[in-house]
Every structure is written in structure tokens, then in C-alpha cells.
Write a protein that holds these residues in place. Structure first.
Motif, mmCIF file in Angstrom:
data_model
loop_
_atom_site.group_PDB
_atom_site.id
_atom_site.type_symbol
_atom_site.label_atom_id
_atom_site.label_comp_id
_atom_site.label_asym_id
_atom_site.label_seq_id
_atom_site.Cartn_x
_atom_site.Cartn_y
_atom_site.Cartn_z
ATOM 1 N N ILE A 6 0.816 -1.190 0.011
ATOM 2 C CA ILE A 6 0.047 -0.067 0.081
ATOM 3 C C ILE A 6 0.844 1.198 0.175
ATOM 4 C CG2 ILE A 6 -1.660 -1.271 1.320
ATOM 5 C CD1 ILE A 6 -0.889 0.398 3.895
ATOM 6 N N THR A 7 0.067 2.406 -0.333
ATOM 7 C CA THR A 7 0.946 3.329 -0.336
ATOM 8 C C THR A 7 1.057 4.114 1.263
ATOM 9 O OG1 THR A 7 0.181 4.205 -2.496
ATOM 10 C CG2 THR A 7 0.941 5.976 -1.054
ATOM 11 N N ASP A 8 2.230 4.544 1.553
ATOM 12 C CA ASP A 8 2.485 5.061 2.671
ATOM 13 C C ASP A 8 1.663 6.105 3.125
ATOM 14 O OD1 ASP A 8 3.447 5.967 5.437
ATOM 15 O OD2 ASP A 8 5.571 5.726 4.881
ATOM 16 N N PRO A 9 0.743 6.233 4.091
ATOM 17 C CA PRO A 9 -0.081 7.454 4.318
ATOM 18 C C PRO A 9 0.615 8.798 4.597
ATOM 19 C CG PRO A 9 -0.273 5.841 6.029
ATOM 20 C CD PRO A 9 0.342 5.034 5.130
ATOM 21 N N SER A 10 1.840 8.712 5.387
ATOM 22 C CA SER A 10 2.706 9.690 5.640
ATOM 23 C C SER A 10 3.589 10.100 4.518
ATOM 24 C CB SER A 10 3.619 9.239 7.032
ATOM 25 O OG SER A 10 4.422 8.262 6.543
ATOM 26 N N SER A 11 3.765 9.552 3.392
ATOM 27 C CA SER A 11 4.535 9.732 2.262
ATOM 28 C C SER A 11 4.015 9.425 1.132
ATOM 29 C CB SER A 11 5.759 9.445 2.426
ATOM 30 O OG SER A 11 6.804 9.768 1.223
ATOM 31 N N PRO A 12 3.597 10.144 0.093
ATOM 32 C CA PRO A 12 2.991 9.496 -1.060
ATOM 33 C C PRO A 12 4.200 8.906 -1.921
ATOM 34 C CG PRO A 12 3.066 11.990 -1.474
ATOM 35 C CD PRO A 12 3.348 11.640 0.013
ATOM 36 N N ASP A 68 -1.514 0.415 7.469
ATOM 37 C CA ASP A 68 -1.018 1.709 7.856
ATOM 38 C C ASP A 68 -1.604 2.820 7.062
ATOM 39 O OD1 ASP A 68 1.087 0.756 9.585
ATOM 40 O OD2 ASP A 68 2.264 0.344 7.817
ATOM 41 N N ASN A 69 -2.443 2.558 6.026
ATOM 42 C CA ASN A 69 -3.428 3.249 5.213
ATOM 43 C C ASN A 69 -4.835 3.635 6.159
ATOM 44 O OD1 ASN A 69 -4.918 4.815 3.746
ATOM 45 N ND2 ASN A 69 -4.146 4.009 1.657
ATOM 46 N N THR A 70 -5.015 4.509 6.969
ATOM 47 C CA THR A 70 -6.222 4.710 7.590
ATOM 48 C C THR A 70 -7.242 4.932 6.595
ATOM 49 O OG1 THR A 70 -5.784 6.958 7.909
ATOM 50 C CG2 THR A 70 -5.186 5.460 9.776
ATOM 51 N N GLU A 71 -7.278 5.364 5.455
ATOM 52 C CA GLU A 71 -8.175 5.331 4.465
ATOM 53 C C GLU A 71 -9.226 4.125 4.409
ATOM 54 O OE1 GLU A 71 -9.438 7.896 2.290
ATOM 55 O OE2 GLU A 71 -8.459 9.276 3.958
ATOM 56 N N ILE A 72 -8.421 3.008 4.387
ATOM 57 C CA ILE A 72 -9.105 1.790 4.205
ATOM 58 C C ILE A 72 -9.196 0.721 5.221
ATOM 59 C CG2 ILE A 72 -8.446 1.702 1.571
ATOM 60 C CD1 ILE A 72 -5.990 -0.339 2.410
ATOM 61 N N LEU A 73 -8.742 1.151 6.480
ATOM 62 C CA LEU A 73 -8.696 0.169 7.597
ATOM 63 C C LEU A 73 -9.749 0.150 8.173
ATOM 64 C CD1 LEU A 73 -6.647 -1.216 9.642
ATOM 65 C CD2 LEU A 73 -6.561 0.895 11.083
ATOM 66 N N ASN A 126 -15.987 3.972 -0.041
ATOM 67 C CA ASN A 126 -15.995 3.675 1.238
ATOM 68 C C ASN A 126 -14.618 4.008 1.844
ATOM 69 O OD1 ASN A 126 -16.731 2.712 3.833
ATOM 70 N ND2 ASN A 126 -16.325 0.531 3.234
ATOM 71 N N TYR A 127 -14.091 5.169 1.931
ATOM 72 C CA TYR A 127 -12.893 5.734 2.510
ATOM 73 C C TYR A 127 -13.018 6.452 3.751
ATOM 74 C CZ TYR A 127 -11.168 4.019 -1.954
ATOM 75 O OH TYR A 127 -10.764 3.309 -3.217
ATOM 76 N N GLU A 128 -12.171 6.767 4.538
ATOM 77 C CA GLU A 128 -12.414 7.590 5.678
ATOM 78 C C GLU A 128 -12.476 8.932 5.359
ATOM 79 O OE1 GLU A 128 -10.020 8.054 9.855
ATOM 80 O OE2 GLU A 128 -8.757 8.444 8.164
ATOM 81 N N SER A 129 -11.701 9.566 4.492
ATOM 82 C CA SER A 129 -11.862 10.918 3.989
ATOM 83 C C SER A 129 -12.944 11.268 3.083
ATOM 84 C CB SER A 129 -10.752 11.221 3.440
ATOM 85 O OG SER A 129 -10.597 10.745 2.190
ATOM 86 N N THR A 130 -13.622 10.213 2.416
ATOM 87 C CA THR A 130 -14.768 10.570 1.519
ATOM 88 C C THR A 130 -16.046 10.153 2.296
ATOM 89 O OG1 THR A 130 -14.719 8.213 0.423
ATOM 90 C CG2 THR A 130 -13.310 10.013 -0.510
#
Length: 807
Positions: free
Chosen positions: A645-651, A694-699, A744-748
Motif C-alpha cells: 500500500i501507499t504510505d499514508p505519511s508519504s506518497p 498503515d493506510n487509515t483510509e481503508i482500515l 468507502n474511505y475515511e476521508s470520502t
């Protein structure tokens, strides 16, 4: 008294004469030692013959002295010939004759007075690469038969798969290069149909149902026998095509329906040389169809030639081909924003007019596809056979592809259109060599497949870049303001090829050619400890060699992966009830990626392990009441680990270690409770969740590819068997699902597509050589949607009429 003595003398003399004639008898079974009923047993070059009884026994009498050859044929089994000779009134009992299932060519056409359970066909050599019955296979699979498709007047592959338990359409075929076939959710993961007769068979469009004998949906990770290139963590979809048979015959069918549907299908089989056992079959179809929306169409021409040549009892060859020329407008899904909330949180707020296509019939894609396969079967001995297979695929995309995306910049639920001109091609080659054995070690029966597999895929992409081409709103509004420029613009963007070409003239053209190879060795063994207890053990060694973009040597990499498989099965009632459990594995090769912020210096190449999926499953299968009731009930638990996955702290960074859990249960029933009535029903419930990331968008959220949590299907077909209504029949059914996440994401947040239940019905008349039918799809004109980060409206009520003639 004198007359009585004369009569007695005549009887004795007649018995003496008759006693000079011989008989031959025997027992015929399948490779499980189960007796076969109705096997054709003929003596070549004579009119003598018979069929086996319910115990698999046969007897042929009144044979004079001489040498003979028995010709033994049975639908779905390998033909056999056995030579014998008799003299002096012998009564010959042959040793038990075993018939083997498999990819039979030259099957004798057997007209059955009554075939039970027409919606179920669970004898296949593809699922396990062995002639193994479903009742003795520890893996779960669904089969959609040609009889079921005919009863439903199916004209599309998507409609055909509505009959497979636990399979739900995510989005329809787009036709775009590389991945233009339809996507389906299966046990919580997306999958595309990429197997034909057990070998890779790719397409950028949809599959034509004219040549389908049946569809096999294998459940759960299946990389051990099939690799990862054509399967997913949820399973795989295998299309079994129609094959040549002994005899001459065929069928012509025409279907017409709502929204401009016209489809004509032809099927013809004949002998090119009866003496040399050379048979030819061709299936062909021409289809035109418009859309229920204001624009959109599809037309295709399809032809599938096949050839079979039986050299002798030990050696046979087969050739199969599918050639499609298709042109279509691509469906313009509404793509929701994946990184910011959409203004509308549901369809009502969106104000979507689903009769609008947001495209025109001048913007089309062409999808020519070719699939070819050659097979050689050679019997090495009574216990071993060799199977050599070569398949080639070529699928292309040429034309205009567009998509609509909500960037969330302009407001007012505005979706921006981006369009490019596709020019892409994918070529595949697959070579397999299998050795299939059925033998005993001590008292243990072993059914073994040992194989090597080479797979190559080459992709060429000479498409243009994507250009902005206006905005739309779901209710039909439009404007020309480019969201990525500071000024407010009002340019016009006509939906014509000339208008699009003018805008694309400033776009660059890709020149990318990429390639990868997969080298594999695999083996699987089904061991019978007793007649009722068996275990399956399998292992695959897979070497992935990626050349990547041929102009960039830095993206090359290699990976080696082991894929194990294990299953155990117990039959408390032989051939009627089995209890099973399995462990199955799947994997995905992950390319190295450049990581690190380029502002801090050169990026570095990071290597990843392959992702792994492991399934544990257990359940029950039944085949009872003389094949009138087949049922499968199973519970599964799939865990995928090492997801990248992409690191949420760094793209600029990637992290490996994400986990997804998918578990649930499935029920499938195929029943023939009374003569003339066939029933198919399925129910699936799936729970999927990203449990570690580590990506809280999908956790702790349901992945979008998982589709709906619940799906179900039902179809019942009844044909009157006697009286004035004999030949008339009707069908009733439904299919549906629970609500699903489009986003279904945290931010959306969530955008949920509602649940639906669709009712369908048919009436028909079946005579000896022809069939007339009417089919009503979506009888109550339900408005419903599917999607995967997208919103895709489905077809409203449609009426189909069909006439077919068999000869």
C-alpha cells in the motif's frame, strides 16, 4: 405319442444348433468403479449391439465363430475399442471395462428420453485437471449449463453469470486496452473471465455465449493448478466451449428483443472423414444491440471453428478457435472521487438521469479478439496418459475511450470528461504438458496430474494521452470549464470523432511494449485411503520473469513462489454425500517500486515479496435421489497478507504488510423434483474487511471490490410432459443483492448503491426439432445500479423472443 417324439426331437436338435453360437458379456464402470448405465456397446461391422443395464452389465448373444471388435461409446467419456474372438460356442466374460472422463472429442450423440437435473453438470476434467466428480472433489465450484442458458434465452455473458452462486457484476466490459473485459466480485475479490477450456483466453470485450457449453466458476484461491495470471484470490472463471461429436447435425437460432437486440446463431457439426474419425464443428453468431440510454450500441460477428481427429484408440488431436470482430461505445460510468467527499451522498441527492449516456454513437471502440488452442492426447498405458496443450490469444482495442470523474473542484456534482484514442494489443502464449495417471500403490488408489506450464504475455500500447473534453452533471447539464486551469472557460466540445480528434492532436502518443514470462511446475495427487476417504495434495513452483517496459531495463525483476494446496473428503454415503475441507493458496507478484522523496535525492528501488492469499474451507456436497438433488453448502475464510500500500505519511513510499480478511458461506441447489421441473437456486453471504493497514483510509472497512455482502439467484423451469399442453412450459426466477459501497474511505465517507431484486419470466413451446420462447427480463422495471467506485445503471424491462430449429 409319435408326434410328441418328433416334436421333442426337433427341440433337442434346435438347442444343439443354437448351442453352437457364442456370447460375450462384461461390466462397464467409470474410473471410480461405479457402474455406468446406458453405455452403447456395438460390434463393429455388424448390426449387433446393446446397452448396459443399471448394474453396468451387458451381454451380446448369437455370435458365430470369428474375431470381433467391440466399440464402446458413452457421452462425456473416452471411446474404447476391445478386440476378442470366439469359437465352439464360447461364453466369454471380458475383464471389467473402465471408461475415463475427460476432454472428449468424438463423443457419440446419445438422445436421452429424460436427462435428470439439466441445470447441473458436475463431471469435468478442468477443475482439478483430473477426471474427478464433484462429489469427490474437495474444492467448490459452480457450473452454468447450456440447458440453463437456453431456458433463460441468455444473449450475454453477464446474464449467464447471474446463475453462478456468489458471483456479482462490478462493472460491464469497457473495451479499453489491457483490461476491457467485465469485472465480477467473487468471495470478496474482483475477477475477470480469462480461461477457456482450462487455458488462458483473453478478451478486451465481452464473451459471446453462442459457443458456451458450460461456465465453471472455481471458488477460492486456485493458483496451485492455474497460476496467478488468470485467477484471483476469490477464484476463477473457466468457459468450456462446444466440441465436435460423432454425427451430423446442428441448430439455427434467432432472438430479437427490446432496445434493438437482434441475434442470429448457427451451429453445425459434420464428418470430414468418417473412415479417419475426422469431425468438424462451427458455431457462429451475429449480434446487434442498442442501449436503453440516448446513445450507445454494440455489434459483433463471432465464429468458432473446431476440429477433432482420432488417429486410433491411443492418439487424438483437437483444434479450437474463437474469432470475434466487435464494435461498441464504451459505457460511460460516473467515477466518484476517491480522495474527497462527493457532494451527493446517495443517488437521490445526485439527481442522476440514467437515460443519458453522455457519449455518442460516433465515438466507438473496436475489439477484435482471437483465441486458438491445439490439444494432443496420447494414451501411454492403461494407467497413464499424456496431454499436450498450446494456446494463443490476441486481443486489441482501437478507438475512443472516455470516462467521467468527479474531481470535486467545480462543485454542483460536476463530472469532467476525459478522452483518449486507444491503440493497444495484448498477445499471450501458453504451453502445457500434463501427465495424468490413475493407479494403485499397494491398496491406495492415486489419481495424479504432473505438469509443466509456460506462459508469456506481451502488451503494446500506442494510445494517446487523455485530454479534457468538457463537463457534465448527472441531470444532463454541461459546460466547458477545465477544472485544472485558473480561468473560467466556455469552450464547446461536440461528441463527434472530428471534434475529439482536433483536441487529441496536441496529445502525445505512447510507445510502450512490455512483456513477462511465467515458468511453472505443478503436481496434484488424489489419494483414496478407502473408497470413502480421500485426500488431495498439490504444489506449484512458479518463476515469474518480468521484462517490464522493454525500453527500461530498471523495471525488470524476477520472483519465485511456492503455492500449496490440500483437501480432505469423506463420503459417509458413497457417491451421494461427501463432507470436505480444504486449504488453498493464491499469490500475486509485486513489482519493485522506486521510493523516497525525489526532492531529498535520488529514489531507491524497493523489493517486495509476493502477496499471499490462504483459504480454509469446509462443507457438504450431496447427489441424492438418483441425481435429482445436488446441493453444496460451504463456509470459507480467506486471509490475504503482505499487501503493498501507499504510505499514508508519504506518497513517495510504499509499505508491505496490509491484510484483508474475507469469509462467508454459500448454498447452491440444483433439483429435478418431478419430471419436467428443473430448479436452480443459490445464496451467498460474504464479510470482507481490511484488518491491517498503515493506510487509515481503508482500515477496518469493506474493500470496494468485494461487492455486495449478500447475493442470491433462483430459476425454475417446467415443461408439461403429457396431454394437450405437452411441450409447453414456463420459467420463473429472480436475482438480486444487498446494498454495496461505491465509495468507502475515511476521508470520502460512504456512497452506497441500494439493494435490488429483479424478477424474470419466460414461456416456451418445445417440439421435436424446434423451440419457440418469450423471455421477460426485469419484469417489474426495477431501477437499479452496480459499481466499483462507479455508478453504472442497469437495463430496464426488456422482452426477448426466440425461435430455434435443430437438425
Amino acid at each position: 405319442m409319435k408326434n410328441y417324439l418328433l416334436f421333442l426331437s426337433f427341440i433337442v436338435f434346435t438347442n444343439i444348433l443354437c448351442s453352437q453360437e457364442s456370447t460375450v458379456s462384461g461390466l462397464i464402470t467409470d474410473n471410480n468403479q461405479s457402474p455406468l448405465l446406458g453405455v452403447n456397446v456395438l460390434i463393429k461391422n455388424t448390426t449387433k449391439g446393446t446397452q448396459t443395464n443399471i448394474n453396468g452389465e451387458f451381454i451380446i448373444t448369437n455370435l458365430t465363430d470369428g474375431a470381433y471388435t467391440l466399440s464402446i461409446t458413452y457421452l462425456g467419456f473416452k471411446n474404447r475399442e476391445i478386440s476378442f474372438s470366439v469359437k465352439k460356442a464360447q461364453e466369454i466374460t471380458l475383464p471389467t471395462i473402465i471408461l475415463y472422463e475427460g476432454n472428449e472429442i468424438l463423443s457419440e450423440v446419445v438422445v436421452e428420453g429424460e436427462r435428470r437435473n439439466k441445470f447441473s453438470r458436475k463431471e469435468t476434467a478442468y477443475v482439478s485437471k483430473l477426471p474427478l466428480k464433484d462429489i469427490e472433489n474437495s474444492q467448490v465450484y459452480s457450473t452454468v449449463t447450456t440447458e440453463l442458458l437456453k431456458s433463460q434465452v441468455v444473449t450475454s455473458f453477464d446474464d449467464a453469470l447471474k446463475n453462478a452462486t456468489g458471483v456479482e457484476n462490478l462493472w460491464a466490459s469497457t473495451g479499453r486496452g489491457g483490461d476491457g473485459a467485465g469485472y465480477f466480485s467473487l468471495r470478496g475479490f474482483s475477477v475477470q473471465p480469462q480461461l477457456v477450456n482450462g487455458l488462458p483466453g483473453l478478451t478486451n470485450g465481452t464473451i459471446n455465449p453462442a459457443n458456451i457449453e458450460r461456465i465453471e466458476v472455481l471458488k477460492g484461491p486456485s493458483a496451485t493448478l492455474f497460476g496467478n495470471a488468470v485467477s484471483s484470490y476469490g477464484g476463477l472463471i473457466n468457459v468450456v466451449t462446444k466440441k465436435p461429436y460423432v454425427g451430423t447435425g446442428g441448430e439455427v437460432s434467432f432472438t430479437s428483443g427490446t432496445y434493438g437486440l437482434n441475434q442470429i446463431i448457427g451451429d453445425f457439426n459434420t464428418a470430414l472423414s468418417k473412415e479417419n474419425n475426422l469431425y468438424f464443428r462451427v458455431n457462429t453468431a451475429y449480434t446487434t444491440e442498442q442501449s436503453f440510454q440516448d446513445a450507445g450500441f454494440r455489434k459483433s460477428f463471432f465464429v468458432a471453428p473446431s476440429l477433432s481427429y482420432k488417429v486410433n484408440n491411443n492418439l487424438s488431436f483437437s483444434f479450437y478457435g474463437e474469432i470475434t470482430q466487435a464494435e461498441q461505445t464504451n459505457p460511460t460510468f460516473l467515477f466518484l472521487n476517491r480522495s474527497a467527499p462527493t457532494e451527493a451522498s446517495n443517488l437521490e441527492e445526485l439527481g442522476y438521469n440514467n437515460k443519458l449516456s453522455f457519449t455518442s454513437n460516433d465515438l466507438t471502440l473496436e475489439n477484435p479478439t482471437q483465441n486458438y488452442r491445439i490439444e494432443m492426447d496420447y494414451k501411454l498405458s492403461d494407467t497413464w496418459q499424456s496431454q499436450s496443450l498450446v494456446s494463443k490469444s490476441s486481443t486489441s482495442t482501437s478507438g475512443y475511450y472516455s470516462y467521467l470523474f468527479d474531481y470535486g473542484i467545480l462543485g454542483g456534482n460536476t463530472f469532467s470528461r476525459f478522452i483518449n484514442k486507444q491503440n493497444a494489443n495484448t498477445q499471450t502464449t501458453d504451453i502445457q504438458q500434463n501427465f495424468i495417471g490413475d493407479f494403485k500403490i499397494a491398496s491406495l488408489r492415486n489419481r495424479v496430474v504432473i505438469g509443466v506450464d509456460y506462459f508469456n504475455q506481451t502488451q503494446t500500447d500506442n494510445s494517446t494521452g487523455y485530454a479534457f473534453y468538457g463537463n457534465i452533471t448527472p441531470n444532463g447539464g454541461s459546460n466547458g470549464d477545465n477544472p485544472f486551469t485558473p480561468e473560467v472557460e466556455g469552450a464547446s466540445f461536440p461528441l463527434s470523432s472530428s471534434g475529439v480528434d482536433a483536441v487529441l492532436a496536441s496529445q502525445g502518443v505512447s510507445n510502450i511494449k512490455s512483456k513477462f514470462h511465467i515458468y511453472s511446475v505443478y503436481a496434484s495427487d488424489v489419494v483414496n485411503f478407502t473408497e470413502n476417504l480421500s485426500a488431495m495434495v498439490g504444489l506449484r513452483l512458479d518463476r515469474f520473469d518480468n521484462e517490464g517496459n522493454l525500453s527500461n531495463i530498471e523495471d525488470d525483476y524476477d520472483q519465485t513462489t511456492f503455492s500449496p494446496k490440500f483437501g480432505i473428503l469423506f463420503q459417509p454415503i458413497k457417491d451421494k454425500v461427501s463432507i470436505f475441507g480444504n486449504y488453498q493458496n493464491g499469490f500475486t507478484n509485486v513489482a519493485p517500486q522506486l521510493v523516497g522523496n525525489p526532492e531529498n535525492g535520488p529514489q531507491t528501488l524497493q523489493i517486495f515479496d509476493p502477496e499471499q492469499a490462504n483459504q480454509f474451507e469446509f462443507g457438504v456436497k450431496t447427489n441424492v435421489f438418483n441425481n435429482r438433488l445436488n446441493a453444496t453448502i460451504s463456509y470459507y475464510d480467506i486471509k490475504v497478507k503482505d499487501r503493498v500500500i501507499t504510505d499514508p505519511s508519504s506518497p513517495f513510499n510504499k509499505i508491505q504488510g496490509g491484510e484483508v480478511v474475507s469469509k462467508g458461506f454459500e448454498i447452491e441447489l440444483n433439483a429435478n423434483p418431478i419430471k419436467g421441473l428443473n430448479v436452480r437456486a443459490g445464496f451467498s453471504k460474504n464479510h470482507s474487511e481490511t484488518t491491517k493497514s498503515d493506510n487509515t483510509e481503508i482500515l477496518n472497512r469493506r474493500p470496494l471490490e468485494a461487492g455486495p455482502e449478500i447475493s442470491y439467484n433462483f430459476w425454475a423451469n417446467y415443461e408439461f410432459q403429457e396431454g394437450n399442453l405437452k411441450g409447453f412450459g414456463l420459467g420463473l426466477g429472480l436475482n438480486g443483492s444487498s446494498e454495496r459501497f461505491a465509495i468507502n474511505y475515511e476521508s470520502t465517507g460512504e456512497f452506497i448503491l441500494p439493494s435490488y431484486t429483479i424478477a424474470n419470466a419466460s414461456v416456451f413451446y418445445q417440439a421435436n426439432n424446434y423451440r419457440l420462447g418469450l423471455k421477460l427480463n426485469n419484469a417489474f422495471n426495477k431501477e437499479y445500479y452496480k459499481g466499483w467506485t462507479t455508478i453504472s445503471p442497469q437495463t430496464p424491462r426488456a422482452l426477448l423472443a426466440n425461435i430455434s430449429y435443430q437438425f
